[in-house]
Design a protein around this motif. Structure first.
Motif, PDB file in Angstrom:
ATOM      1  N   THR A 220     -62.219 -36.595  -2.791  1.00 41.54           N
ATOM      2  CA  THR A 220     -61.802 -37.621  -2.231  1.00 41.54           C
ATOM      3  C   THR A 220     -60.501 -38.160  -3.146  1.00 41.54           C
ATOM      4  O   THR A 220     -59.730 -38.635  -2.323  1.00 41.54           O
ATOM      5  CB  THR A 220     -62.886 -39.062  -2.164  1.00 41.54           C
ATOM      6  OG1 THR A 220     -63.876 -38.478  -1.643  1.00 41.54           O
ATOM      7  CG2 THR A 220     -62.294 -40.205  -1.545  1.00 41.54           C
ATOM      8  N   ARG A 221     -60.623 -37.871  -4.381  1.00 44.06           N
ATOM      9  CA  ARG A 221     -59.232 -38.015  -5.181  1.00 44.06           C
ATOM     10  C   ARG A 221     -58.005 -37.282  -4.766  1.00 44.06           C
ATOM     11  O   ARG A 221     -56.987 -37.808  -4.783  1.00 44.06           O
ATOM     12  CB  ARG A 221     -59.573 -37.753  -6.527  1.00 44.06           C
ATOM     13  CG  ARG A 221     -58.365 -38.201  -7.542  1.00 44.06           C
ATOM     14  CD  ARG A 221     -58.900 -37.890  -8.994  1.00 44.06           C
ATOM     15  NE  ARG A 221     -58.815 -36.434  -9.269  1.00 44.06           N
ATOM     16  CZ  ARG A 221     -58.656 -35.781 -10.324  1.00 44.06           C
ATOM     17  NH1 ARG A 221     -58.992 -36.654 -11.547  1.00 44.06           N
ATOM     18  NH2 ARG A 221     -58.831 -34.552 -10.458  1.00 44.06           N
ATOM     19  N   VAL A 222     -58.568 -36.000  -4.372  1.00 40.86           N
ATOM     20  CA  VAL A 222     -57.343 -35.353  -3.727  1.00 40.86           C
ATOM     21  C   VAL A 222     -56.942 -36.007  -2.551  1.00 40.86           C
ATOM     22  O   VAL A 222     -55.459 -36.015  -2.347  1.00 40.86           O
ATOM     23  CB  VAL A 222     -57.841 -33.941  -3.217  1.00 40.86           C
ATOM     24  CG1 VAL A 222     -56.822 -33.065  -2.485  1.00 40.86           C
ATOM     25  CG2 VAL A 222     -58.286 -33.142  -4.687  1.00 40.86           C
ATOM     26  N   ASP A 223     -57.769 -36.588  -1.672  1.00 41.41           N
ATOM     27  CA  ASP A 223     -57.272 -37.228  -0.420  1.00 41.41           C
ATOM     28  C   ASP A 223     -56.371 -38.395  -0.691  1.00 41.41           C
ATOM     29  O   ASP A 223     -55.452 -38.333   0.146  1.00 41.41           O
ATOM     30  CB  ASP A 223     -58.537 -37.463   0.511  1.00 41.41           C
ATOM     31  CG  ASP A 223     -58.986 -36.420   1.284  1.00 41.41           C
ATOM     32  OD1 ASP A 223     -58.579 -35.393   1.153  1.00 41.41           O
ATOM     33  OD2 ASP A 223     -60.209 -36.719   1.779  1.00 41.41           O
ATOM     34  N   VAL A 224     -56.652 -39.121  -1.543  1.00 44.15           N
ATOM     35  CA  VAL A 224     -55.942 -40.354  -1.844  1.00 44.15           C
ATOM     36  C   VAL A 224     -54.543 -39.916  -2.121  1.00 44.15           C
ATOM     37  O   VAL A 224     -53.566 -40.636  -1.779  1.00 44.15           O
ATOM     38  CB  VAL A 224     -56.593 -41.180  -2.755  1.00 44.15           C
ATOM     39  CG1 VAL A 224     -55.584 -42.450  -3.171  1.00 44.15           C
ATOM     40  CG2 VAL A 224     -57.842 -41.849  -2.263  1.00 44.15           C
ATOM     41  N   ILE A 225     -54.577 -38.883  -3.044  1.00 41.81           N
ATOM     42  CA  ILE A 225     -53.058 -38.418  -3.544  1.00 41.81           C
ATOM     43  C   ILE A 225     -52.280 -37.930  -2.532  1.00 41.81           C
ATOM     44  O   ILE A 225     -51.158 -38.149  -2.361  1.00 41.81           O
ATOM     45  CB  ILE A 225     -53.196 -37.406  -4.634  1.00 41.81           C
ATOM     46  CG1 ILE A 225     -53.744 -38.199  -6.022  1.00 41.81           C
ATOM     47  CG2 ILE A 225     -52.013 -36.494  -5.165  1.00 41.81           C
ATOM     48  CD1 ILE A 225     -54.232 -37.258  -7.204  1.00 41.81           C
ATOM     49  N   ALA A 226     -53.052 -37.082  -1.508  1.00 44.43           N
ATOM     50  CA  ALA A 226     -52.305 -36.311  -0.503  1.00 44.43           C
ATOM     51  C   ALA A 226     -51.730 -37.448   0.575  1.00 44.43           C
ATOM     52  O   ALA A 226     -50.877 -37.327   1.257  1.00 44.43           O
ATOM     53  CB  ALA A 226     -53.529 -35.466   0.246  1.00 44.43           C
ATOM     54  N   ASN A 227     -52.623 -38.559   0.863  1.00 45.39           N
ATOM     55  CA  ASN A 227     -52.184 -39.498   1.579  1.00 45.39           C
ATOM     56  C   ASN A 227     -50.914 -40.390   1.393  1.00 45.39           C
ATOM     57  O   ASN A 227     -50.052 -40.316   2.258  1.00 45.39           O
ATOM     58  CB  ASN A 227     -53.410 -40.640   2.074  1.00 45.39           C
ATOM     59  CG  ASN A 227     -54.521 -40.087   2.362  1.00 45.39           C
ATOM     60  OD1 ASN A 227     -55.656 -40.770   2.118  1.00 45.39           O
ATOM     61  ND2 ASN A 227     -54.409 -39.305   3.272  1.00 45.39           N
TER      62      ASN A 227
ATOM     63  N   VAL B 136     -42.291 -29.388   2.574  1.00 46.90           N
ATOM     64  CA  VAL B 136     -42.622 -29.319   0.906  1.00 46.90           C
ATOM     65  C   VAL B 136     -43.749 -30.086   0.831  1.00 46.90           C
ATOM     66  O   VAL B 136     -44.528 -29.648  -0.142  1.00 46.90           O
ATOM     67  CB  VAL B 136     -41.310 -30.208   0.268  1.00 46.90           C
ATOM     68  CG1 VAL B 136     -41.692 -30.452  -1.189  1.00 46.90           C
ATOM     69  CG2 VAL B 136     -39.977 -29.342   0.416  1.00 46.90           C
ATOM     70  N   ILE B 137     -44.179 -31.135   1.178  1.00 45.84           N
ATOM     71  CA  ILE B 137     -45.355 -32.032   0.909  1.00 45.84           C
ATOM     72  C   ILE B 137     -46.684 -31.216   1.406  1.00 45.84           C
ATOM     73  O   ILE B 137     -47.623 -31.159   0.854  1.00 45.84           O
ATOM     74  CB  ILE B 137     -45.380 -33.496   1.704  1.00 45.84           C
ATOM     75  CG1 ILE B 137     -44.471 -34.294   0.893  1.00 45.84           C
ATOM     76  CG2 ILE B 137     -47.013 -33.952   1.538  1.00 45.84           C
ATOM     77  CD1 ILE B 137     -44.488 -34.538  -0.551  1.00 45.84           C
ATOM     78  N   GLY B 138     -46.647 -30.407   2.516  1.00 43.01           N
ATOM     79  CA  GLY B 138     -47.763 -29.912   3.108  1.00 43.01           C
ATOM     80  C   GLY B 138     -47.851 -28.639   1.970  1.00 43.01           C
ATOM     81  O   GLY B 138     -49.202 -28.544   1.569  1.00 43.01           O
ATOM     82  N   ALA B 139     -46.893 -27.961   1.434  1.00 40.86           N
ATOM     83  CA  ALA B 139     -47.194 -26.965   0.626  1.00 40.86           C
ATOM     84  C   ALA B 139     -47.518 -27.546  -0.747  1.00 40.86           C
ATOM     85  O   ALA B 139     -48.284 -26.884  -1.330  1.00 40.86           O
ATOM     86  CB  ALA B 139     -45.632 -26.184   0.106  1.00 40.86           C
ATOM     87  N   ALA B 140     -47.073 -28.794  -1.146  1.00 41.86           N
ATOM     88  CA  ALA B 140     -47.349 -29.257  -2.504  1.00 41.86           C
ATOM     89  C   ALA B 140     -49.031 -29.585  -2.193  1.00 41.86           C
ATOM     90  O   ALA B 140     -49.784 -29.333  -3.098  1.00 41.86           O
ATOM     91  CB  ALA B 140     -46.559 -30.415  -2.637  1.00 41.86           C
ATOM     92  N   ILE B 141     -49.453 -30.189  -1.340  1.00 40.33           N
ATOM     93  CA  ILE B 141     -50.608 -30.600  -1.224  1.00 40.33           C
ATOM     94  C   ILE B 141     -51.592 -29.359  -1.058  1.00 40.33           C
ATOM     95  O   ILE B 141     -52.632 -29.277  -1.817  1.00 40.33           O
ATOM     96  CB  ILE B 141     -50.905 -31.265   0.300  1.00 40.33           C
ATOM     97  CG1 ILE B 141     -50.524 -32.515   0.562  1.00 40.33           C
ATOM     98  CG2 ILE B 141     -52.426 -31.571   0.753  1.00 40.33           C
ATOM     99  CD1 ILE B 141     -50.478 -33.428   1.731  1.00 40.33           C
ATOM    100  N   ALA B 142     -51.203 -28.294  -0.414  1.00 41.18           N
ATOM    101  CA  ALA B 142     -51.875 -26.975  -0.500  1.00 41.18           C
ATOM    102  C   ALA B 142     -52.188 -26.434  -2.053  1.00 41.18           C
ATOM    103  O   ALA B 142     -53.244 -26.016  -2.412  1.00 41.18           O
ATOM    104  CB  ALA B 142     -51.282 -26.119   0.085  1.00 41.18           C
ATOM    105  N   MET B 143     -50.904 -26.412  -2.856  1.00 42.50           N
ATOM    106  CA  MET B 143     -51.208 -26.217  -4.101  1.00 42.50           C
ATOM    107  C   MET B 143     -52.109 -26.700  -5.077  1.00 42.50           C
ATOM    108  O   MET B 143     -52.981 -26.589  -5.706  1.00 42.50           O
ATOM    109  CB  MET B 143     -49.566 -25.991  -4.770  1.00 42.50           C
ATOM    110  CG  MET B 143     -48.799 -25.134  -4.238  1.00 42.50           C
ATOM    111  SD  MET B 143     -49.463 -23.414  -4.334  1.00 42.50           S
ATOM    112  CE  MET B 143     -49.484 -23.094  -5.970  1.00 42.50           C
ATOM    113  N   TYR B 144     -52.016 -28.265  -4.606  1.00 44.62           N
ATOM    114  CA  TYR B 144     -52.868 -29.232  -5.386  1.00 44.62           C
ATOM    115  C   TYR B 144     -54.574 -28.936  -4.985  1.00 44.62           C
ATOM    116  O   TYR B 144     -55.345 -28.912  -5.926  1.00 44.62           O
ATOM    117  CB  TYR B 144     -52.593 -30.646  -5.187  1.00 44.62           C
ATOM    118  CG  TYR B 144     -53.397 -31.540  -6.107  1.00 44.62           C
ATOM    119  CD1 TYR B 144     -53.000 -32.041  -7.434  1.00 44.62           C
ATOM    120  CD2 TYR B 144     -54.483 -32.438  -5.523  1.00 44.62           C
ATOM    121  CE1 TYR B 144     -53.523 -32.808  -7.996  1.00 44.62           C
ATOM    122  CE2 TYR B 144     -55.269 -33.076  -6.316  1.00 44.62           C
ATOM    123  CZ  TYR B 144     -54.636 -33.543  -7.522  1.00 44.62           C
ATOM    124  OH  TYR B 144     -55.479 -34.389  -8.465  1.00 44.62           O
ATOM    125  N   VAL B 145     -54.682 -28.664  -3.728  1.00 50.94           N
ATOM    126  CA  VAL B 145     -55.805 -28.286  -3.100  1.00 50.94           C
ATOM    127  C   VAL B 145     -56.596 -26.966  -3.872  1.00 50.94           C
ATOM    128  O   VAL B 145     -57.483 -27.064  -4.292  1.00 50.94           O
ATOM    129  CB  VAL B 145     -56.023 -28.266  -1.740  1.00 50.94           C
ATOM    130  CG1 VAL B 145     -57.308 -27.180  -1.275  1.00 50.94           C
ATOM    131  CG2 VAL B 145     -55.877 -29.539  -1.097  1.00 50.94           C
TER     132      VAL B 145
END
Length: 206
Positions: free
Chosen positions: A145-152, A173-182
């Protein structure tokens, strides 16, 4: 009365209700997000919605593991981490596909849906706060859920940039960044699950 164990039982039931509520909210937002992401051609929204699907799976696993052994809970966390790993890799492939084939994301859709998702996930994160230092399978739900908040927040920012610049680059760029964070969180969960499994095995040995 204080020694009857009733308080602990009520607490457990309250926590199960929290997980069921979180599961329902994330499953709903997954459907909303994936539909909006496809309509808006936004990899950021698609990544965010798939992340919510992984969350819903994690909450379901957490409920299934509730009264099970420490070894089962470690296995449940390991499954959660594996789901997140697959998700991250899938989103990265989606970004590459969009780069090759082109996309025209809609900044307005991105901002609106991500803002709704942010409100939902911030609420769920607050409810899951008690799991932050819990057992590994429950800690995984809080991390998801923490990942989700940051991604939102990241998708909202990318929506603003897409709207302002009339360019798909911020979304990609954001899509790739979210993927890397995930992927980073997935490896962290898998590491904790492995350590928990080793500890559970050591305790189980005579």
């Amino acid at each position: 009365m204080s020694d009857c164990g009733c308080h602990a039982e009520a607490s457990n039931e309250a926590e199960r209700r929290i997980l069921r509520l979180a599961l329902g909210l994330n499953a709903t937002m997954f459907v909303v997000g994936i539909v909006a992401g496809l309509i808006a051609q936004s990899m950021g929204l698609i990544a965010d919605s798939l992340d919510m699907l992984a969350d819903a799976c994690a909450y379901g696993i957490g409920l299934a593991a509730w009264a099970r052994s420490a070894r089962f809970k470690a296995s449940a966390a390991q499954l959660s981490g594996a789901l997140l790993l697959i998700l991250g890799l899938g989103v990265l492939l989606g970004v590459v596909w969009r780069v090759v084939n082109g996309s025209h994301p809609e900044g307005g859709w991105m901002m609106a849906i991500a803002f709704v998702a942010l409100i939902v996930n911030a609420t769920v994160l607050r409810l899951l706060g008690r799991f932050r230092q819990g057992e590994v399978h429950l800690r995984a739900t809080w991390l998801f859920t923490r990942v989700d908040v940051i991604a939102n927040g990241a998708v909202i920012l990318s929506g603003v940039l897409v709207f302002w610049l009339h360019s798909p680059v911020p979304d990609l760029v954001i899509g790739a960044a979210i993927a890397m964070y995930v992927l980073k969180e997935a490896f962290g969960i898998l590491r904790e699950a492995r350590e928990a499994r080793v500890a559970a095995t050591a305790i189980a040995k005579p």
